[in-house]
Scaffold this active site. Structure first.
Site, mmCIF file in Angstrom:
data_model
loop_
_atom_site.group_PDB
_atom_site.id
_atom_site.type_symbol
_atom_site.label_atom_id
_atom_site.label_comp_id
_atom_site.label_asym_id
_atom_site.label_seq_id
_atom_site.Cartn_x
_atom_site.Cartn_y
_atom_site.Cartn_z
ATOM 1 N N GLU A 54 0.944 -1.332 -0.236
ATOM 2 C CA GLU A 54 -0.049 -0.129 0.107
ATOM 3 C C GLU A 54 0.839 1.374 -0.139
ATOM 4 O O GLU A 54 0.671 2.449 -0.637
ATOM 5 C CB GLU A 54 -0.862 0.059 1.275
ATOM 6 C CG GLU A 54 -1.998 -1.193 1.050
ATOM 7 C CD GLU A 54 -2.837 -1.296 0.171
ATOM 8 O OE1 GLU A 54 -3.160 -0.146 -0.444
ATOM 9 O OE2 GLU A 54 -3.260 -2.310 -0.310
ATOM 10 N N ASP A 84 4.017 -4.136 -5.840
ATOM 11 C CA ASP A 84 4.442 -5.407 -5.296
ATOM 12 C C ASP A 84 6.066 -5.255 -5.286
ATOM 13 O O ASP A 84 6.745 -5.591 -4.362
ATOM 14 C CB ASP A 84 3.952 -6.588 -6.081
ATOM 15 C CG ASP A 84 2.602 -7.175 -5.965
ATOM 16 O OD1 ASP A 84 2.166 -6.811 -4.922
ATOM 17 O OD2 ASP A 84 2.330 -8.264 -6.707
#
Length: 421
Positions: free
Chosen positions: A277, A358
């Site tokens: 995030e 990611d």
């Protein structure tokens, strides 16, 4: 049937047929391969859990098909079956231009909310309960529906009255003023939502797990990011599904963890999810999405102004005439129709950002295997479909398929081991 109405109806039926075909492909893929353990999850996911996930996805898809067909029948009846002019006539000549518009659009909002109630109730107390996800009571669900409707009504009334007031005030340039008004209001809501809106539905408290908040703040400091608060939310009162998110902007941005997520993941895995995030913030994804949304709305505002001024909108569903509000509703239908065919572009844009987040998380934590393990656990806990059809995923998925994400993170971890060996 008038030619324009035939063309519009054909486009809508094509959209419906395409959506149903994509769903059929996805279900066929699930029936054929849903019991197979993906190579990226070999030894991690139990075959029995895959069978449960397949049953859950099939149940969701069947229910979604019923919901889609019902919604499509409402659309066909409203725009092509003669209900739009009947509804439009209810607000002819009653009150001022702004008041009639408020009644017109709030009436539609309330009708749609009421029509959705049976589906929401079934989804919560039958489908989700059948697979062990629902923890909500009927009273809590009913309170959520009432608060959601009240909040939506207040916000919609403010939006409609403001927009129609600007249309009356500046007939030649209202599209620009309406865009500015909507953009300013959306930013304001992003700022106040953590304090005024979200607490209406959930209880937010400091993170209770000892030492977790300190580790989260250390991770954020490593990324050069500060937040006002790190909190957990009582998501378990409603569901066993889990999530984490950033909310707010500027000095009020904060991290919110579902209490279910804290229970399901180890600390290293939880930090890896948060690092993902953080990656969205550090890569500017939030700002890019906001700018893309406002840019698209800017263009659509001018297009709406041009089409409304052109006077051709009533003829699209075969009407001889229509009020400003009815024409705006037709425009919304057109934009929704066009947006469906542009869905793959938005999905691809979002998936690209997820890959970047990611990669950022893996670099920030130095443990890509922790994020891979977290994704595997969350997929198992949420009964995610691990075998989506590639075409369905390409069209609809805002995130890459979880098996592909885990495979890439695992490869990154193995490469790191080889470099240090």
């Amino acid at each position: 049937m008038p030619a324009m109405k035939f063309v519009l109806l054909s486009c809508y039926l094509l959209r419906l047929a395409l959506e149903l075909a994509l769903r059929a492909l996805n279900l066929r893929q699930l029936r054929l391969h849903g019991g197979e353990v993906p190579s990226a999850l070999d030894g991690i996911i139990e075959p029995g859990k895959l069978e449960e996930a397949r049953a859950y996805t099939l149940a969701q898809s069947r229910f979604g098909l019923v919901e889609t067909c019902f919604g499509s029948l409402l659309v066909l009846a409203f725009f092509f079956g003669g209900l739009l002019p009947v509804y439009d006539a209810l607000f002819a000549g009653a009150g001022s231009f702004v008041l009639r518009g408020i009644g017109f659009f709030l009436g539609l909002l309330i009708l749609l909310e009421v029509a959705d109630l049976p589906f929401s109730h079934y989804r919560t107390f039958r489908l989700e309960a059948r697979f062990g996800f629902n923890t909500s009571t009927f009273g809590l669900w009913l309170a959520d529906q009432a608060k959601g409707l009240a909040l939506g009504t207040v916000l919609a009334a403010r939006l409609v009255s403001g927009a129609l007031g600007l249309v009356r005030w500046s007939p030649a340039h209202w599209w620009l003023w309406v865009w500015t008004f909507f953009a300013a209001l959306s930013l304001f809501l992003m700022y106040v939502s953590p304090y005024l809106i979200e607490p209406l539905f959930h209880k937010f408290t400091p993170v209770t797990k000892e030492g977790l908040e300190e580790r989260i703040r250390a991770l954020l400091a490593k990324a050069g990011l500060k937040v006002s608060r790190v909190q957990q939310v009582d998501a378990s009162r409603r569901s066993r599904h889990s999530n984490a998110y950033f909310t707010g902007i500027g000095r009020v941005k904060r991290i919110v963890l579902f209490d279910t997520l804290i229970e399901q993941l180890e600390e290293e895995e939880l930090l890896a999810v948060l690092a993902h995030e953080v990656g969205h913030w550090k890569k500017g994804h939030i700002l890019k999405r906001l700018l893309a949304t406002e840019g698209a709305f800017f263009a659509l505002s001018y297009l709406a102004f041009s089409l409304l001024r052109g006077g051709s909108l009533p003829g699209l569903p075969g009407l001889p005439a229509a009020s400003f509000y009815a024409q705006a509703t037709i425009l919304g239908f057109l934009f929704s129709l066009g947006g469906f065919f542009l869905t793959p572009l938005g999905s691809a844009f979002s998936r690209r950002q997820e890959w970047q987040a990611d990669a950022f998380a893996a670099a920030l934590t130095g443990t890509p295997q922790a994020l891979a393990a977290a994704l595997a656990k969350l997929s198992s806990a949420n009964l995610a479909n691990l075998h989506p059809h590639p075409l369905y995923a390409w069209f609809h998925y805002s995130h890459p398929p979880v098996t592909a994400r885990i495979a890439r993170l695992t490869a990154r971890a193995e490469a790191a081991v080889q470099r240090h060996s």
